[in-house]
Write a protein that holds these residues in place. Structure first.
Motif, short mmCIF file in Angstrom:
data_model
loop_
_atom_site.label_atom_id
_atom_site.label_comp_id
_atom_site.label_asym_id
_atom_site.label_seq_id
_atom_site.Cartn_x
_atom_site.Cartn_y
_atom_site.Cartn_z
N PRO A 194 -49.59 -88.64 -68.76
CA PRO A 194 -49.51 -90.13 -68.95
C PRO A 194 -48.55 -90.84 -69.93
N ALA A 195 -48.00 -92.05 -69.71
CA ALA A 195 -47.00 -92.65 -70.70
C ALA A 195 -48.04 -92.89 -71.75
N GLU A 210 -44.06 -98.61 -73.71
CA GLU A 210 -44.40 -97.44 -72.97
C GLU A 210 -43.38 -96.66 -72.87
N THR A 211 -43.56 -95.21 -73.52
CA THR A 211 -42.77 -94.11 -73.28
C THR A 211 -43.35 -92.98 -72.48
N PRO A 212 -42.68 -92.40 -71.71
CA PRO A 212 -43.02 -91.18 -70.94
C PRO A 212 -43.70 -90.08 -71.85
N GLY A 213 -44.68 -89.47 -71.44
CA GLY A 213 -45.31 -88.30 -72.00
C GLY A 213 -44.60 -87.22 -72.20
N ILE A 237 -48.54 -95.36 -74.73
CA ILE A 237 -48.31 -96.78 -74.90
C ILE A 237 -48.60 -97.02 -76.56
#
Length: 725
Positions: free
Chosen positions: A461-462, A452-455, A464
């Motif tokens: 939303p993250a 998961e990485t930040p938007g 995925i």
């Protein structure tokens, strides 16, 4: 240390021949206790699991002489708080059992007076050990033509007049280079480096014990240290000095550290199982009265004093060289169960293999059958490193894959499990099982990782991303390790070996896969660009342990030449441009090609004698590129890091096509490792590190390949021509 020279060859017979074959182990060792003297063991002193602790020391009641099990070097340390006792650590030089790499054998509780009078090395009761080391010591100084200093306890590692930390690694003493400063006829030694520990023959009278003795067998993972290793257990002087050692989960202050302590149990072997293995493959146990034990009855009788004399241990190595189900990927859906195990295929229990400790203890079991979970992927395979397969279990020289491993649907078959794998256990005429252990290397389920990485914007939303680990992603580690073998001078390359086996695949010309077991090696070198500039580089490669391939008369077969698998150094001349090259019979082939963008690139592939295919994989990058990846490891505090090969085109099957019509793949190198909670995580370096491959065997960065000499093959020998610029 010896150079990395090929040490033997393996059969490459087609499938119609050579099945179910394994060379004899030919175990040969010395029994560590004096023959004719009775020894016994209390249940509390036996090797194995006791709730939240795991005893690595097998302790027996005994009074008498003690002997070296095999040839090796000996290093002495205090024994707990008992000033009348010492511990001796034996580092094997000649391994007593093929395929079983022992790092140390630790004798706990020897009588100190058999080694030292005060701090001087002399014995009131003469022993072969003292005689040998005194002869070596006086011989050294006689050769130097100088007066020998007093032969004191510090010369064999004992802290007499020297400062030692309990955090010092045992390897620091075995792998040291001795240094002696000579002024005139006077010799002065440096602390910790006074005298290189001499080689002691198998069966040497080491010392004596009164009352009891403990013994540990530590299996070898490699001569290196890991940066920022989170495992609370280390092979250090605290371990060496323990009078009676146990692994205790309580010293782990997080769930992951407790898990790593449990994992450490797989690094130890019961002395009873070690001797029990001598009943397999024409083994010999030499005794102090010059007799030799060779039959099942003789060996079983000799080890009957151990409470574990009838115990079989099951070790299973799974993904990323961790124990089976370390990552939870082997569990049945909605359950913690992951193994069927029992004495027969019709009498199996559904269990959680790693419940408690990842070493399964089977007491007085007449035979062993296991079924492991699988997702039935085409790369699923098992290799039996130790153990004897029953004739009912089809295998290819102890590789089990394809139809021999996986079940077909129908008739109520549960395809979540492999076929039953049956092992024969040696028994006496009284039908008592002889202690031994079974060790499997198993890749049964694909490891999946979700990242998961930040938007891109606040509140988004993250993102995925899911990754499936490929075969190549489970190979190259050793990224942030430091070799313990010391260079004796400036003209040596020190290389590091990871002794743990891996299962890997090679695609063959018939469209199938050949399967092999390998260890891995890391070498750092320096190549000269010109008279003043040089390029530090790092090369990772696999070393063949064993291979099973599908060959026919229509296709080339792979070379099945084993690589030596010991850490060490490679000497070179300071008059030449010295750099890493694969050991013979391999060599680099260079091929220049043009990318679709019109850029000229140098491609590397592995060359070999005509008519054979490589049984090796290799990764080459510059030291600066390696540092970028180590930086990513450190910033994310990753443990057990390995390289993840991220195909630049997305799909693994996607390739580039050069202007000359040459297919090649290009990867971004990422890092996959365990975070501080033990969860697998993939990270990318701040600066991209790219590698390409034209043969799916050698993966190299452009800067690494650029400075490799052009190579041709003349009579199957590589010849340097010039450097590509």
């Amino acid at each position: 240390m010896p150079q990395n020279i090929p040490s033997g060859s393996l059969s490459t017979a087609p499938d119609s021949k050579g099945l179910n074959v394994r060379p004899d182990l030919l175990p040969e060792s010395f029994f560590f206790l004096e023959k004719g003297k009775i020894f016994s063991q209390d249940p509390a002193g036996k090797f194995g699991a006791y709730g939240t602790v795991f005893r690595t020391t097998s302790k027996v009641s005994f009074t008498g002489k003690v002997y070296t099990i095999c040839q090796g070097q000996v290093f002495l340390q205090p024994c707990g708080d008992d000033s009348t006792k010492v511990n001796a650590i034996l580092k094997p030089f000649s391994q007593p059992i093929k395929g079983l790499a022992i790092k140390y054998i630790v004798y706990r509780g020897l009588n100190r007076l058999d080694f030292f009078q005060g701090d001087l090395i002399t014995s009131g009761t003469p022993t072969g050990f003292i005689d040998i080391i005194k002869k070596e010591f006086t011989g050294l100084y006689s050769m130097l033509g100088i007066t020998a200093p007093a032969f004191t306890a510090q010369h064999i590692g004992f802290p007499a007049g020297t400062t030692q930390s309990v955090d010092d690694l045992i390897d620091d003493y075995f792998l040291k280079i001795s240094k002696v400063e000579v002024t005139g006829s006077t010799a002065t030694e440096q602390p910790k480096k006074a005298f290189e520990l001499p080689m002691i023959p198998r069966g040497t009278h080491l010392g004596n014990v009164t009352g009891s003795i403990g013994i540990d067998i530590v299996l070898n993972e490699g001569d290196y240290t890991v940066a920022n290793d989170p495992n609370p257990f280390q092979l250090n002087l605290a371990f060496a000095r323990s009078a009676d050692h146990v692994l205790d989960q309580a010293i782990g202050n997080t769930a992951f550290k407790k898990k790593l302590i449990r994992e450490t149990a797989t690094q130890f072997l019961d002395i009873a199982a070690f001797y029990g293995l001598h009943t397999q493959g024409k083994g010999k146990i030499h005794m102090s009265d010059n007799s030799v034990l060779q039959t099942v009855e003789q060996i079983a009788s000799q080890i009957s004093g151990f409470k574990t004399a009838e115990t079989t241990y099951l070790y299973i190595q799974g993904s990323r060289q961790r124990s089976y189900n370390f990552y939870g990927n082997q569990n049945l859906e909605g359950s913690t169960n992951n193994i069927k195990i029992g004495p027969t295929a019709s009498n199996l229990s559904l269990e959680q293999f790693e419940a408690g400790w990842p070493v399964k203890e089977l007491v007085a079991q007449p035979s062993l059958v296991v079924q492991l979970t699988t997702d039935n992927n085409d790369a699923a395979a098992m290799y039996v490193k130790q153990g004897v397969l029953h004739a009912d279990t089809a295998n290819e020289d102890y590789f089990i894959r394809g139809k021999n491993l996986l079940q077909e649907e129908g008739n109520g078959v549960d395809t979540n499990f492999t076929k039953p794998i049956t092992f024969s256990l040696n028994k006496t005429s009284a039908n008592k099982t002889v202690a031994s252990f079974v060790q499997l290397i198993y890749e049964g389920k694909t490891v999946k990782i979700t990242s998961e990485t930040p938007g891109p914007n606040p509140g988004d939303p993250a993102i995925i991303t899911s990754y499936d680990l490929k075969d190549i992603d489970d190979i190259f580690g050793l990224i942030n390790v430091t070799p313990k073998v010391q260079s004796k001078g400036g003209n040596e390359l020190v290389y590091v070996i990871d002794q743990n086996l891996l299962l890997i695949d090679f695609e063959n010309k018939a469209g199938g896969k050949d399967v092999a077991t390998v260890t891995t090696k890391k070498v750092e070198d320096l190549i000269m660009k010109n008279d003043t500039e040089s390029l530090p580089r790092v090369t990772y490669e696999t070393l063949l342990n064993n291979i099973r391939q599908n060959t026919t008369s229509y296709y080339e077969s792979r070379i099945a030449y084993q690589d030596n698998s010991n850490s060490g150094t490679i000497s070179y001349s300071n008059k030449n441009n010295n750099f890493y090259q694969p050991e013979k019979p391999y060599y680099f082939k260079t091929e220049q090609y043009t990318t679709p963008e019109g850029k000229s690139n140098m491609g590397l592939s592995l060359g070999l004698e005509q008519g054979k295919l490589p049984s090796k994989k290799l990764l080459g990058i510059t030291n600066d590129e390696n540092k970028e990846l180590i930086k990513a490891v450190n910033e994310n505090q990753l443990n057990n890091p390995k390289f993840y090969f991220n195909n630049e085109l997305g799909a693994e099957s996607s390739t580039y096509l050069s202007l000359e019509g040459k297919e090649y793949k290009k990867y971004n190198l990422f890092i996959i490792g365990e975070d501080q909670n033990g969860k697998l995580k993939i990270v990318s370096p701040t600066t991209n590190v790219n590698v390409t491959t034209i043969d799916h065997i050698a993966f190299t960065s452009s800067e690494y390949a650029k400075w490799v000499p052009y190579l041709n093959s003349i009579e199957n020998q590589p010849v340097n021509i010039k450097i590509y610029e």
